[in-house]
Design an enzyme around this catalytic site. Structure first.
Site, short mmCIF file in Angstrom:
data_model
loop_
_atom_site.label_atom_id
_atom_site.label_comp_id
_atom_site.label_asym_id
_atom_site.label_seq_id
_atom_site.Cartn_x
_atom_site.Cartn_y
_atom_site.Cartn_z
N GLY A 11 -31.64 -13.40 22.14
CA GLY A 11 -32.48 -12.82 22.80
C GLY A 11 -33.98 -13.79 22.41
N GLY A 14 -37.87 -13.09 23.00
CA GLY A 14 -38.04 -12.75 21.37
C GLY A 14 -38.79 -11.89 20.51
CB ILE A 38 -32.60 -10.27 29.70
CG1 ILE A 38 -30.86 -9.45 31.35
CG2 ILE A 38 -32.88 -9.92 29.49
CD1 ILE A 38 -30.46 -8.27 31.22
NE ARG A 39 -37.75 -9.99 27.38
CZ ARG A 39 -38.96 -10.63 26.59
NH1 ARG A 39 -39.62 -11.33 27.38
NH2 ARG A 39 -38.30 -10.56 25.29
CE1 TYR A 145 -33.90 -0.89 16.68
CE2 TYR A 145 -34.79 0.17 14.57
CZ TYR A 145 -34.22 -1.06 15.79
OH TYR A 145 -34.63 -1.91 14.93
CE LYS A 149 -30.46 -2.89 15.59
NZ LYS A 149 -30.44 -4.14 15.55
#
Ligand code: SER
Length: 323
Positions: A11, A14, A38-39, A145, A149
Protein backbone atom coordinates in the site's frame (compact mmCIF):
# COMPACT_ATOMS: atom_id res chain seq x y z
CA UNK A 1 23.04 -14.94 7.74
CA UNK A 2 22.54 -11.22 7.33
CA UNK A 3 20.62 -9.50 10.11
CA UNK A 4 19.88 -6.44 7.98
CA UNK A 5 16.22 -5.53 8.25
CA UNK A 6 14.46 -5.34 4.87
CA UNK A 7 11.00 -3.84 4.93
CA UNK A 8 8.12 -4.27 2.50
CA UNK A 9 5.38 -1.62 2.62
CA UNK A 10 2.17 -2.93 1.03
CA UNK A 11 0.00 0.00 0.00
CA UNK A 12 3.03 2.22 -0.63
CA UNK A 13 1.08 4.60 -2.89
CA UNK A 14 -1.49 5.35 -0.18
CA UNK A 15 -1.82 8.08 2.41
CA UNK A 16 0.16 6.26 5.12
CA UNK A 17 2.32 4.26 2.71
CA UNK A 18 4.13 7.21 1.17
CA UNK A 19 5.04 8.68 4.54
CA UNK A 20 6.05 5.33 6.01
CA UNK A 21 8.32 4.60 3.02
CA UNK A 22 10.15 7.89 3.56
CA UNK A 23 10.52 7.37 7.31
CA UNK A 24 11.74 3.78 6.94
CA UNK A 25 14.09 4.82 4.14
CA UNK A 26 15.75 7.29 6.49
CA UNK A 27 16.21 4.62 9.15
CA UNK A 28 17.13 1.56 7.09
CA UNK A 29 18.45 3.13 3.86
CA UNK A 30 16.30 3.43 0.73
CA UNK A 31 17.81 0.21 -0.64
CA UNK A 32 16.32 -1.75 2.27
CA UNK A 33 12.76 -0.50 1.86
CA UNK A 34 10.56 -1.91 -0.91
CA UNK A 35 7.15 -0.53 -1.80
CA UNK A 36 4.30 -2.52 -3.30
CA UNK A 37 0.91 -1.36 -4.50
CA UNK A 38 -1.84 -2.24 -6.94
CA UNK A 39 -1.49 1.24 -8.50
CA UNK A 40 1.84 2.86 -9.29
CA UNK A 41 2.89 5.81 -7.16
CA UNK A 42 3.09 9.26 -8.73
CA UNK A 43 5.02 10.49 -5.74
CA UNK A 44 8.26 12.24 -6.64
CA UNK A 45 9.79 11.40 -3.23
CA UNK A 46 9.47 7.66 -3.89
CA UNK A 47 11.69 7.75 -7.00
CA UNK A 48 14.77 6.37 -5.15
CA UNK A 49 12.88 3.27 -4.00
CA UNK A 50 12.20 -0.08 -5.62
CA UNK A 51 8.45 -0.29 -6.18
CA UNK A 52 6.62 -3.48 -7.11
CA UNK A 53 3.12 -4.01 -8.49
CA UNK A 54 1.16 -6.22 -6.10
CA UNK A 55 -2.37 -7.37 -5.54
CA UNK A 56 -2.17 -8.42 -1.88
CA UNK A 57 -4.98 -10.92 -2.48
CA UNK A 58 -2.56 -12.99 -4.60
CA UNK A 59 -0.40 -14.99 -2.25
CA UNK A 60 2.06 -16.14 -4.96
CA UNK A 61 2.74 -12.56 -6.05
CA UNK A 62 3.35 -11.57 -2.45
CA UNK A 63 5.61 -14.52 -1.77
CA UNK A 64 7.66 -13.86 -4.91
CA UNK A 65 8.28 -10.26 -3.83
CA UNK A 66 9.20 -11.32 -0.29
CA UNK A 67 11.69 -13.89 -1.66
CA UNK A 68 13.11 -11.64 -4.36
CA UNK A 69 14.00 -8.90 -1.89
CA UNK A 70 14.82 -10.96 1.21
CA UNK A 71 12.08 -9.18 3.17
CA UNK A 72 12.17 -9.51 6.97
CA UNK A 73 9.34 -7.13 7.97
CA UNK A 74 6.01 -6.46 6.26
CA UNK A 75 3.82 -3.41 6.84
CA UNK A 76 0.47 -4.31 5.33
CA UNK A 77 -1.44 -1.06 4.80
CA UNK A 78 -3.66 -2.18 1.91
CA UNK A 79 -7.28 -1.68 2.94
CA UNK A 80 -10.60 -0.23 1.89
CA UNK A 81 -11.54 2.61 4.26
CA UNK A 82 -14.82 3.16 6.08
CA UNK A 83 -16.89 5.23 3.63
CA UNK A 84 -15.98 3.23 0.50
CA UNK A 85 -16.40 -0.05 2.36
CA UNK A 86 -20.07 0.78 3.05
CA UNK A 87 -20.56 0.88 -0.74
CA UNK A 88 -18.68 -2.35 -1.47
CA UNK A 89 -19.08 -4.51 1.65
CA UNK A 90 -17.94 -7.83 0.16
CA UNK A 91 -14.98 -6.38 -1.67
CA UNK A 92 -13.93 -4.53 1.48
CA UNK A 93 -14.17 -7.65 3.61
CA UNK A 94 -12.07 -9.57 1.07
CA UNK A 95 -9.35 -6.99 0.74
CA UNK A 96 -9.14 -6.20 4.43
CA UNK A 97 -9.15 -9.84 5.59
CA UNK A 98 -7.50 -11.93 2.86
CA UNK A 99 -4.63 -9.45 2.62
CA UNK A 100 -4.05 -9.78 6.35
CA UNK A 101 -4.21 -13.59 6.27
CA UNK A 102 -1.70 -13.76 3.41
CA UNK A 103 0.82 -11.74 5.38
CA UNK A 104 0.17 -13.53 8.68
CA UNK A 105 0.55 -16.90 6.94
CA UNK A 106 3.92 -15.90 5.49
CA UNK A 107 5.04 -15.05 9.02
CA UNK A 108 3.60 -18.29 10.37
CA UNK A 109 5.63 -20.18 7.73
CA UNK A 110 8.78 -18.40 8.97
CA UNK A 111 9.29 -16.43 5.73
CA UNK A 112 9.19 -13.06 7.48
CA UNK A 113 10.01 -12.10 11.04
CA UNK A 114 7.68 -9.23 11.86
CA UNK A 115 4.34 -7.83 10.73
CA UNK A 116 2.66 -4.45 11.18
CA UNK A 117 -1.02 -4.15 10.42
CA UNK A 118 -3.10 -1.06 11.17
CA UNK A 119 -6.39 -1.21 12.98
CA UNK A 120 -8.63 1.80 13.56
CA UNK A 121 -10.89 3.68 15.93
CA UNK A 122 -13.60 2.13 13.72
CA UNK A 123 -13.47 -1.03 15.90
CA UNK A 124 -15.56 0.91 18.42
CA UNK A 125 -19.31 1.41 18.07
CA UNK A 126 -22.41 2.95 19.57
CA UNK A 127 -22.14 0.92 22.78
CA UNK A 128 -18.52 1.95 23.44
CA UNK A 129 -17.84 4.70 26.00
CA UNK A 130 -17.41 7.74 23.74
CA UNK A 131 -15.02 9.89 25.72
CA UNK A 132 -11.51 8.71 26.62
CA UNK A 133 -12.35 5.34 25.16
CA UNK A 134 -10.28 2.75 27.06
CA UNK A 135 -7.93 0.18 25.53
CA UNK A 136 -10.17 -2.70 26.56
CA UNK A 137 -13.87 -1.97 26.27
CA UNK A 138 -17.07 -2.89 24.45
CA UNK A 139 -16.36 -3.20 20.71
CA UNK A 140 -19.53 -3.54 18.64
CA UNK A 141 -18.63 -1.80 15.36
CA UNK A 142 -21.48 -0.72 13.08
CA UNK A 143 -19.54 -0.51 9.80
CA UNK A 144 -18.08 -3.10 7.43
CA UNK A 145 -14.68 -1.48 7.87
CA UNK A 146 -14.94 -1.60 11.66
CA UNK A 147 -16.08 -5.23 11.62
CA UNK A 148 -13.12 -6.18 9.41
CA UNK A 149 -10.67 -4.32 11.65
CA UNK A 150 -12.04 -5.90 14.82
CA UNK A 151 -11.89 -9.39 13.28
CA UNK A 152 -8.36 -8.61 12.07
CA UNK A 153 -7.29 -7.60 15.56
CA UNK A 154 -8.52 -10.88 16.97
CA UNK A 155 -6.70 -12.81 14.23
CA UNK A 156 -3.48 -10.92 14.99
CA UNK A 157 -3.74 -11.90 18.65
CA UNK A 158 -4.58 -15.48 17.63
CA UNK A 159 -1.53 -15.80 15.34
CA UNK A 160 0.68 -14.42 18.10
CA UNK A 161 -0.71 -16.71 20.80
CA UNK A 162 -0.92 -19.89 18.74
CA UNK A 163 1.89 -19.58 16.18
CA UNK A 164 4.25 -17.09 17.84
CA UNK A 165 3.87 -14.58 14.98
CA UNK A 166 5.40 -11.22 15.96
CA UNK A 167 2.56 -9.01 14.76
CA UNK A 168 2.01 -5.51 16.08
CA UNK A 169 -0.80 -3.05 15.52
CA UNK A 170 -2.13 0.42 16.27
CA UNK A 171 -5.71 1.68 16.16
CA UNK A 172 -5.09 4.75 14.04
CA UNK A 173 -7.36 7.74 14.52
CA UNK A 174 -8.15 9.97 11.50
CA UNK A 175 -4.78 10.79 9.90
CA UNK A 176 -3.92 14.23 8.58
CA UNK A 177 -1.00 14.94 6.26
CA UNK A 178 -0.15 16.90 3.11
CA UNK A 179 2.25 14.65 1.16
CA UNK A 180 -0.37 12.13 0.10
CA UNK A 181 -4.16 12.19 0.01
CA UNK A 182 -6.47 9.86 1.92
CA UNK A 183 -9.22 8.07 0.01
CA UNK A 184 -12.61 6.84 1.09
CA UNK A 185 -12.42 7.59 4.82
CA UNK A 186 -14.86 9.32 7.14
CA UNK A 187 -12.14 11.54 8.58
CA UNK A 188 -10.92 12.77 5.14
CA UNK A 189 -12.67 16.12 5.64
CA UNK A 190 -9.87 17.13 7.98
CA UNK A 191 -7.38 16.90 5.08
CA UNK A 192 -9.59 18.33 2.32
CA UNK A 193 -10.34 21.39 4.43
CA UNK A 194 -6.71 22.61 4.21
CA UNK A 195 -6.54 22.33 0.42
CA UNK A 196 -9.85 24.16 0.05
CA UNK A 197 -8.88 26.81 2.60
CA UNK A 198 -5.81 27.74 0.57
CA UNK A 199 -7.49 27.39 -2.80
CA UNK A 200 -10.89 29.01 -2.13
CA UNK A 201 -10.93 30.33 1.44
CA UNK A 202 -13.95 28.21 2.19
CA UNK A 203 -14.99 24.59 2.71
CA UNK A 204 -18.18 22.55 2.94
CA UNK A 205 -17.71 19.74 5.45
CA UNK A 206 -19.51 16.43 5.00
CA UNK A 207 -19.57 16.03 8.79
CA UNK A 208 -21.65 18.19 11.12
CA UNK A 209 -20.34 21.17 13.09
CA UNK A 210 -20.20 19.37 16.44
CA UNK A 211 -18.79 16.03 15.29
CA UNK A 212 -15.77 15.45 17.48
CA UNK A 213 -13.35 12.74 16.33
CA UNK A 214 -9.90 11.52 17.38
CA UNK A 215 -7.28 12.66 14.85
CA UNK A 216 -3.51 12.63 14.46
CA UNK A 217 -0.88 14.39 12.36
CA UNK A 218 0.48 11.69 10.06
CA UNK A 219 4.12 12.07 11.08
CA UNK A 220 3.04 11.27 14.64
CA UNK A 221 1.29 8.14 13.40
CA UNK A 222 4.49 7.09 11.61
CA UNK A 223 6.57 7.84 14.71
CA UNK A 224 4.18 5.72 16.80
CA UNK A 225 4.38 2.89 14.27
CA UNK A 226 8.17 2.83 14.21
CA UNK A 227 8.36 3.15 17.99
CA UNK A 228 6.02 0.17 18.39
CA UNK A 229 7.92 -1.90 15.81
CA UNK A 230 11.26 -1.20 17.51
CA UNK A 231 10.00 -1.97 21.03
CA UNK A 232 11.39 -5.15 22.62
CA UNK A 233 8.85 -8.00 22.28
CA UNK A 234 8.61 -8.36 26.06
CA UNK A 235 7.29 -4.78 26.37
CA UNK A 236 4.30 -5.50 24.16
CA UNK A 237 1.32 -6.57 26.24
CA UNK A 238 -1.33 -5.99 23.57
CA UNK A 239 -1.19 -8.25 20.51
CA UNK A 240 -4.55 -7.19 19.14
CA UNK A 241 -4.07 -3.44 18.62
CA UNK A 242 -3.04 -0.41 20.69
CA UNK A 243 -5.10 2.73 21.29
CA UNK A 244 -3.06 5.85 20.51
CA UNK A 245 -4.22 9.41 20.95
CA UNK A 246 -3.21 12.62 19.17
CA UNK A 247 -5.70 15.48 19.08
CA UNK A 248 -9.48 15.61 18.91
CA UNK A 249 -11.63 18.38 17.45
CA UNK A 250 -14.88 19.22 15.67
CA UNK A 251 -15.09 20.81 12.19
CA UNK A 252 -15.89 24.14 13.89
CA UNK A 253 -12.82 23.95 16.13
CA UNK A 254 -10.63 23.05 13.15
CA UNK A 255 -12.05 25.98 11.18
CA UNK A 256 -11.31 28.28 14.16
CA UNK A 257 -7.73 26.98 14.17
CA UNK A 258 -7.41 27.70 10.43
CA UNK A 259 -8.83 31.19 10.98
CA UNK A 260 -6.29 31.87 13.73
CA UNK A 261 -3.59 31.11 11.20
CA UNK A 262 -5.00 32.40 7.90
CA UNK A 263 -7.41 35.09 9.02
CA UNK A 264 -10.39 34.72 6.69
CA UNK A 265 -11.98 31.28 6.31
CA UNK A 266 -15.55 30.17 5.84
CA UNK A 267 -16.94 26.81 6.95
CA UNK A 268 -20.28 25.33 5.99
CA UNK A 269 -21.47 21.91 7.16
CA UNK A 270 -23.70 19.70 5.02
CA UNK A 271 -23.55 16.21 6.55
CA UNK A 272 -23.90 13.26 4.16
CA UNK A 273 -23.94 9.46 4.70
CA UNK A 274 -20.56 9.64 6.42
CA UNK A 275 -22.17 11.40 9.39
CA UNK A 276 -23.85 8.14 10.39
CA UNK A 277 -20.44 6.42 10.46
CA UNK A 278 -18.79 9.23 12.45
CA UNK A 279 -21.63 9.14 15.00
CA UNK A 280 -20.66 5.61 15.97
CA UNK A 281 -17.00 6.44 16.69
CA UNK A 282 -15.42 7.78 19.90
CA UNK A 283 -14.63 11.44 20.34
CA UNK A 284 -11.40 10.87 22.25
CA UNK A 285 -9.08 7.98 23.06
CA UNK A 286 -7.29 6.84 26.21
CA UNK A 287 -3.81 5.63 25.28
CA UNK A 288 -2.44 4.89 28.76
CA UNK A 289 -1.40 1.36 27.79
CA UNK A 290 0.64 2.47 24.75
CA UNK A 291 2.32 5.14 26.88
CA UNK A 292 3.19 2.59 29.52
CA UNK A 293 4.31 -0.25 27.22
CA UNK A 294 6.40 1.51 24.59
CA UNK A 295 6.53 5.15 25.62
CA UNK A 296 3.99 6.70 23.23
CA UNK A 297 3.54 10.43 23.71
CA UNK A 298 1.83 12.82 21.33
CA UNK A 299 3.63 16.13 20.72
CA UNK A 300 1.24 17.89 18.34
CA UNK A 301 -1.69 20.11 19.32
CA UNK A 302 -4.38 21.63 17.11
CA UNK A 303 -2.48 24.89 16.45
CA UNK A 304 0.81 23.21 15.55
CA UNK A 305 -1.07 20.75 13.32
CA UNK A 306 -2.82 23.61 11.49
CA UNK A 307 0.43 25.50 11.02
CA UNK A 308 2.30 22.44 9.67
CA UNK A 309 -0.56 21.54 7.33
CA UNK A 310 -0.97 25.03 5.89
CA UNK A 311 2.75 25.42 5.30
CA UNK A 312 3.00 21.92 3.83
CA UNK A 313 0.02 22.26 1.47
CA UNK A 314 1.31 25.68 0.39
CA UNK A 315 4.78 24.33 -0.42
CA UNK A 316 3.35 21.37 -2.30
CA UNK A 317 1.13 23.69 -4.32
CA UNK A 318 4.07 25.92 -5.26
CA UNK A 319 6.28 22.99 -6.25
CA UNK A 320 3.54 21.39 -8.40
CA UNK A 321 2.93 24.73 -10.12
CA UNK A 322 6.62 25.16 -10.92
CA UNK A 323 7.03 21.64 -12.34
N1 SER B 1 -9.55 7.32 8.74
C1 SER B 1 -10.29 6.08 8.71
C2 SER B 1 -11.59 6.27 8.03
O1 SER B 1 -12.12 7.35 8.10
C3 SER B 1 -10.51 5.57 10.11
O2 SER B 1 -9.60 4.56 10.37
O3 SER B 1 -12.09 5.35 7.48
Amino acid sequence: MSTQERALVIGSSGQIGVELMLALGERLGTENVIGADIRPSEQEELKPYTLEMLNVLHMEQLETIVDRHGITTVYNLAAMLSATAEKYPEKAWDLNMVGLFNVLDLAKAGKIKKVFWPSSIAVFGLTTPKTNTPQTTVCEPNTVYGISKLAGERWCAYYYENYGVDVRSIRYPGLIGYRSAPGGGTTDYAVEIFHEALEHGRYTSFLGEETRLPMMYIEEAIRATIQLMEAPPAAITVRSSYNVSGVDFTPVELADGIRRFLGEFELECTPDFRQKIADTWPDSIDDTVARHDWGWQSRVNLDSLVETMIEGVRKKKVSSETL
